[in-house]
Structures are given as structure tokens and as C-alpha cells.
Design a protein around this motif. Sequence first.
Motif, PDB file in Angstrom:
ATOM      1  N   GLY A 105      46.312  41.167  35.739  1.00 57.17           N
ATOM      2  CA  GLY A 105      45.228  41.359  34.790  1.00 57.17           C
ATOM      3  C   GLY A 105      43.898  40.766  35.201  1.00 57.17           C
ATOM      4  O   GLY A 105      42.858  41.129  34.652  1.00 57.17           O
ATOM      5  N   THR A 106      43.893  39.815  36.153  1.00 57.30           N
ATOM      6  CA  THR A 106      42.667  39.274  36.729  1.00 57.30           C
ATOM      7  C   THR A 106      42.908  39.143  38.231  1.00 57.30           C
ATOM      8  O   THR A 106      44.065  39.163  38.674  1.00 57.30           O
ATOM      9  CB  THR A 106      42.308  37.888  36.164  1.00 57.30           C
ATOM     10  OG1 THR A 106      43.104  36.891  36.820  1.00 57.30           O
ATOM     11  CG2 THR A 106      42.529  37.807  34.658  1.00 57.30           C
ATOM     12  N   PRO A 107      41.865  38.987  39.042  1.00 60.03           N
ATOM     13  CA  PRO A 107      42.104  38.832  40.481  1.00 60.03           C
ATOM     14  C   PRO A 107      43.057  37.686  40.811  1.00 60.03           C
ATOM     15  O   PRO A 107      43.969  37.856  41.646  1.00 60.03           O
ATOM     16  CB  PRO A 107      40.697  38.592  41.042  1.00 60.03           C
ATOM     17  CG  PRO A 107      39.802  39.328  40.100  1.00 60.03           C
ATOM     18  CD  PRO A 107      40.414  39.124  38.747  1.00 60.03           C
ATOM     19  N   LEU A 108      42.877  36.538  40.178  1.00 61.30           N
ATOM     20  CA  LEU A 108      43.769  35.417  40.443  1.00 61.30           C
ATOM     21  C   LEU A 108      45.192  35.721  39.984  1.00 61.30           C
ATOM     22  O   LEU A 108      46.170  35.490  40.716  1.00 61.30           O
ATOM     23  CB  LEU A 108      43.255  34.150  39.746  1.00 61.30           C
ATOM     24  CG  LEU A 108      44.133  32.905  39.847  1.00 61.30           C
ATOM     25  CD1 LEU A 108      44.386  32.521  41.296  1.00 61.30           C
ATOM     26  CD2 LEU A 108      43.488  31.740  39.098  1.00 61.30           C
ATOM     27  N   ALA A 109      45.329  36.266  38.775  1.00 64.83           N
ATOM     28  CA  ALA A 109      46.657  36.574  38.251  1.00 64.83           C
ATOM     29  C   ALA A 109      47.343  37.682  39.040  1.00 64.83           C
ATOM     30  O   ALA A 109      48.571  37.706  39.158  1.00 64.83           O
ATOM     31  CB  ALA A 109      46.568  36.950  36.768  1.00 64.83           C
ATOM     32  N   GLU A 110      46.562  38.611  39.604  1.00 64.88           N
ATOM     33  CA  GLU A 110      47.150  39.642  40.454  1.00 64.88           C
ATOM     34  C   GLU A 110      47.702  39.029  41.739  1.00 64.88           C
ATOM     35  O   GLU A 110      48.715  39.479  42.281  1.00 64.88           O
ATOM     36  CB  GLU A 110      46.128  40.728  40.785  1.00 64.88           C
ATOM     37  CG  GLU A 110      45.784  41.649  39.607  1.00 64.88           C
ATOM     38  CD  GLU A 110      46.930  42.552  39.192  1.00 64.88           C
ATOM     39  OE1 GLU A 110      47.745  42.930  40.069  1.00 64.88           O
ATOM     40  OE2 GLU A 110      47.017  42.896  37.990  1.00 64.88           O
ATOM     41  N   GLY A 111      47.027  37.982  42.247  1.00 65.18           N
ATOM     42  CA  GLY A 111      47.559  37.265  43.395  1.00 65.18           C
ATOM     43  C   GLY A 111      48.877  36.589  43.075  1.00 65.18           C
ATOM     44  O   GLY A 111      49.809  36.594  43.899  1.00 65.18           O
ATOM     45  N   ALA A 158      47.976  32.208  31.570  1.00 66.77           N
ATOM     46  CA  ALA A 158      46.860  31.381  31.114  1.00 66.77           C
ATOM     47  C   ALA A 158      45.529  31.955  31.585  1.00 66.77           C
ATOM     48  O   ALA A 158      44.554  32.044  30.815  1.00 66.77           O
ATOM     49  CB  ALA A 158      47.037  29.947  31.616  1.00 66.77           C
ATOM     50  N   GLN A 159      45.475  32.365  32.845  1.00 63.67           N
ATOM     51  CA  GLN A 159      44.261  32.957  33.396  1.00 63.67           C
ATOM     52  C   GLN A 159      43.947  34.290  32.714  1.00 63.67           C
ATOM     53  O   GLN A 159      42.791  34.585  32.384  1.00 63.67           O
ATOM     54  CB  GLN A 159      44.425  33.149  34.900  1.00 63.67           C
ATOM     55  CG  GLN A 159      43.182  33.626  35.617  1.00 63.67           C
ATOM     56  CD  GLN A 159      42.117  32.555  35.742  1.00 63.67           C
ATOM     57  OE1 GLN A 159      42.352  31.398  35.384  1.00 63.67           O
ATOM     58  NE2 GLN A 159      40.950  32.916  36.220  1.00 63.67           N
ATOM     59  N   HIS A 160      44.967  35.085  32.504  1.00 62.43           N
ATOM     60  CA  HIS A 160      44.834  36.400  31.863  1.00 62.43           C
ATOM     61  C   HIS A 160      44.293  36.255  30.441  1.00 62.43           C
ATOM     62  O   HIS A 160      43.381  36.985  30.022  1.00 62.43           O
ATOM     63  CB  HIS A 160      46.212  37.068  31.856  1.00 62.43           C
ATOM     64  CG  HIS A 160      46.192  38.517  31.545  1.00 62.43           C
ATOM     65  ND1 HIS A 160      47.331  39.200  31.153  1.00 62.43           N
ATOM     66  CD2 HIS A 160      45.215  39.447  31.555  1.00 62.43           C
ATOM     67  CE1 HIS A 160      47.041  40.459  30.952  1.00 62.43           C
ATOM     68  NE2 HIS A 160      45.765  40.643  31.177  1.00 62.43           N
ATOM     69  N   LEU A 161      44.856  35.321  29.704  1.00 58.74           N
ATOM     70  CA  LEU A 161      44.396  35.086  28.338  1.00 58.74           C
ATOM     71  C   LEU A 161      42.942  34.635  28.315  1.00 58.74           C
ATOM     72  O   LEU A 161      42.139  35.117  27.510  1.00 58.74           O
ATOM     73  CB  LEU A 161      45.284  34.029  27.661  1.00 58.74           C
ATOM     74  CG  LEU A 161      46.670  34.496  27.211  1.00 58.74           C
ATOM     75  CD1 LEU A 161      47.581  33.302  26.968  1.00 58.74           C
ATOM     76  CD2 LEU A 161      46.565  35.344  25.945  1.00 58.74           C
ATOM     77  N   ASP A 162      42.613  33.694  29.195  1.00 56.84           N
ATOM     78  CA  ASP A 162      41.270  33.112  29.203  1.00 56.84           C
ATOM     79  C   ASP A 162      40.210  34.115  29.621  1.00 56.84           C
ATOM     80  O   ASP A 162      39.114  34.145  29.048  1.00 56.84           O
ATOM     81  CB  ASP A 162      41.249  31.910  30.152  1.00 56.84           C
ATOM     82  CG  ASP A 162      39.907  31.200  30.162  1.00 56.84           C
ATOM     83  OD1 ASP A 162      39.591  30.520  29.162  1.00 56.84           O
ATOM     84  OD2 ASP A 162      39.161  31.348  31.158  1.00 56.84           O
ATOM     85  N   GLN A 163      40.530  34.954  30.604  1.00 60.78           N
ATOM     86  CA  GLN A 163      39.529  35.833  31.188  1.00 60.78           C
ATOM     87  C   GLN A 163      39.487  37.234  30.576  1.00 60.78           C
ATOM     88  O   GLN A 163      38.456  37.901  30.637  1.00 60.78           O
ATOM     89  CB  GLN A 163      39.772  35.957  32.699  1.00 60.78           C
ATOM     90  CG  GLN A 163      39.601  34.669  33.456  1.00 60.78           C
ATOM     91  CD  GLN A 163      38.160  34.162  33.408  1.00 60.78           C
ATOM     92  OE1 GLN A 163      37.226  34.893  33.715  1.00 60.78           O
ATOM     93  NE2 GLN A 163      37.983  32.913  32.997  1.00 60.78           N
ATOM     94  N   VAL A 164      40.596  37.697  30.016  1.00 59.78           N
ATOM     95  CA  VAL A 164      40.664  39.092  29.547  1.00 59.78           C
ATOM     96  C   VAL A 164      41.090  39.194  28.091  1.00 59.78           C
ATOM     97  O   VAL A 164      40.327  39.675  27.239  1.00 59.78           O
ATOM     98  CB  VAL A 164      41.621  39.926  30.433  1.00 59.78           C
ATOM     99  CG1 VAL A 164      41.731  41.362  29.898  1.00 59.78           C
ATOM    100  CG2 VAL A 164      41.143  39.940  31.878  1.00 59.78           C
ATOM    101  N   ILE A 165      42.306  38.763  27.783  1.00 59.82           N
ATOM    102  CA  ILE A 165      42.886  39.082  26.482  1.00 59.82           C
ATOM    103  C   ILE A 165      42.100  38.469  25.330  1.00 59.82           C
ATOM    104  O   ILE A 165      41.672  39.180  24.400  1.00 59.82           O
ATOM    105  CB  ILE A 165      44.371  38.644  26.434  1.00 59.82           C
ATOM    106  CG1 ILE A 165      45.181  39.447  27.458  1.00 59.82           C
ATOM    107  CG2 ILE A 165      44.937  38.838  25.023  1.00 59.82           C
ATOM    108  CD1 ILE A 165      46.630  38.995  27.593  1.00 59.82           C
ATOM    109  N   GLU A 166      41.893  37.171  25.356  1.00 55.25           N
ATOM    110  CA  GLU A 166      41.208  36.534  24.228  1.00 55.25           C
ATOM    111  C   GLU A 166      39.754  36.995  24.077  1.00 55.25           C
ATOM    112  O   GLU A 166      39.318  37.285  22.947  1.00 55.25           O
ATOM    113  CB  GLU A 166      41.314  35.020  24.355  1.00 55.25           C
ATOM    114  CG  GLU A 166      42.733  34.520  24.101  1.00 55.25           C
ATOM    115  CD  GLU A 166      42.891  33.023  24.303  1.00 55.25           C
ATOM    116  OE1 GLU A 166      42.085  32.420  25.059  1.00 55.25           O
ATOM    117  OE2 GLU A 166      43.821  32.445  23.705  1.00 55.25           O
ATOM    118  N   PRO A 167      38.971  37.094  25.176  1.00 57.59           N
ATOM    119  CA  PRO A 167      37.593  37.596  25.011  1.00 57.59           C
ATOM    120  C   PRO A 167      37.527  39.019  24.451  1.00 57.59           C
ATOM    121  O   PRO A 167      36.663  39.326  23.621  1.00 57.59           O
ATOM    122  CB  PRO A 167      37.018  37.534  26.425  1.00 57.59           C
ATOM    123  CG  PRO A 167      37.814  36.487  27.117  1.00 57.59           C
ATOM    124  CD  PRO A 167      39.199  36.616  26.550  1.00 57.59           C
TER     125      PRO A 167
END
Length: 212
Positions: free
Chosen positions: A42-48, A75-84
Motif C-alpha cells: 500500500g506504500t513504497p515502504l510497505a510494498e518492500g 503501521a506505515q499503510h495506516l499512517d500514509q494511506v488508510i487513515e488520511p
Amino acid sequence: MQGKFLTIEGTEGVGKTTNIEFIKGWLEAKGISYVNTREPGGTPLAEGIRQLLLEPRDEIVCSETELLLMFAGRAQHLDQVIEPQLTAGNWVLCDRFTDATYAYQGAGRKMGFDLISNLESMIQGDLRPDLTLILDIPVEQGLQRAGERSEPDRFEQEQTEFFKRVREAYHNIAEQYPERCVLIDASVSLPLVQAQIGDALDNFWSLLEECR
């Protein structure tokens, strides 16, 4: 108004990708602004992190390592995509979420659920999906479909008994949370599968309309 969080769950070969396209069509027909994402990822870091988790390897991956990587990506996915996105009023359509962790790590890996529950509370707080569609299929049928699709990833290389535990866990989740979970029979023809999904989405929409 806060957006709604829809998740799609299921074992291997249930047809999530095809049916996500159907759900996207339903959302677009309603004029709903949404993002489509996935876990792990869901994010570049989470895809890694996803690549680390799925890539077959000779080294045995510790179950606790796998679990912590799942929640690190989450955690990264929530912070960068889902919650916003939810805060902005958009809907989020996510291919798998924490129910998959309960099913795959909790049941499949036989880790139990206490540690997962603690991590869920720490990483997500009170955030839970508003609607979860669990696509269900007999394990052998699903594995046959998955085998025809591509080379197996690290999870798909597991034994049949692993996936039977995962499927049973999904059934238990559907029974435990009937207010948000709908079990979809994905063993039937695609039009019948999508008819079930359409009914579930329409019912969810009707409930939202009643609350306005």
C-alpha cells in the motif's frame, strides 16, 4: 464525513482480484470517491516489506518475525494511506487487512490470537473495517485455481492443512463479527459470486442511508 473502510478477505484462489474490480464498479456507480489498496503493501515502504514476506527463500522465517513485519507494514499503510483517506471522506477498499493476520499467522502458523490482538490495539487503536467480505472456497479448489495463476509465493507453498486452518479461522471471524462480516460462497460461478457481493454492498448502503 469520515469515509468507510471496506476489506476483502479469503484464502488462496478465491478470486479477490476479479471481485475487487466488481466492487470498484459498484463504488463508481454510486459516485463514491475511493482508493484501492492492499496488504501487505500500500506504500513504497510497505510494498518492500511485502516482497520480504512473499519471496520464497531457503532461510526459515520465524513466525514472530513474519507477524512483526506484517504489523510494521500495516503501521506505515495506516499512517500514509488508510487513515488520511478516511479522514478526507474517501472510502478505502483494501485487499486483506488484520483479519488475514488472525487467519494466517494466528491460525495457520498456530501462534494464537493474544499477541495479534495486542498489536492490533497498539497499531490501529479503535480503527476496524466497516464491512468485510470474506470470499470462501474449499481449500483444494482454491489451491488448484492459484496454481494455474502463477508460480507460488512463500505462503502458497504451505501444505493443505495450513490453509484449512486459515479457512476455519475466517469462518470463525465471520461468526464472531456478523455485524461487519459477510461470508461469500466463492465456489460458484462468477455471476453468482458477484450477485452475493452486490447484495452485501447494497445492504450496507441501505444501512448507511437509514443512519443519515
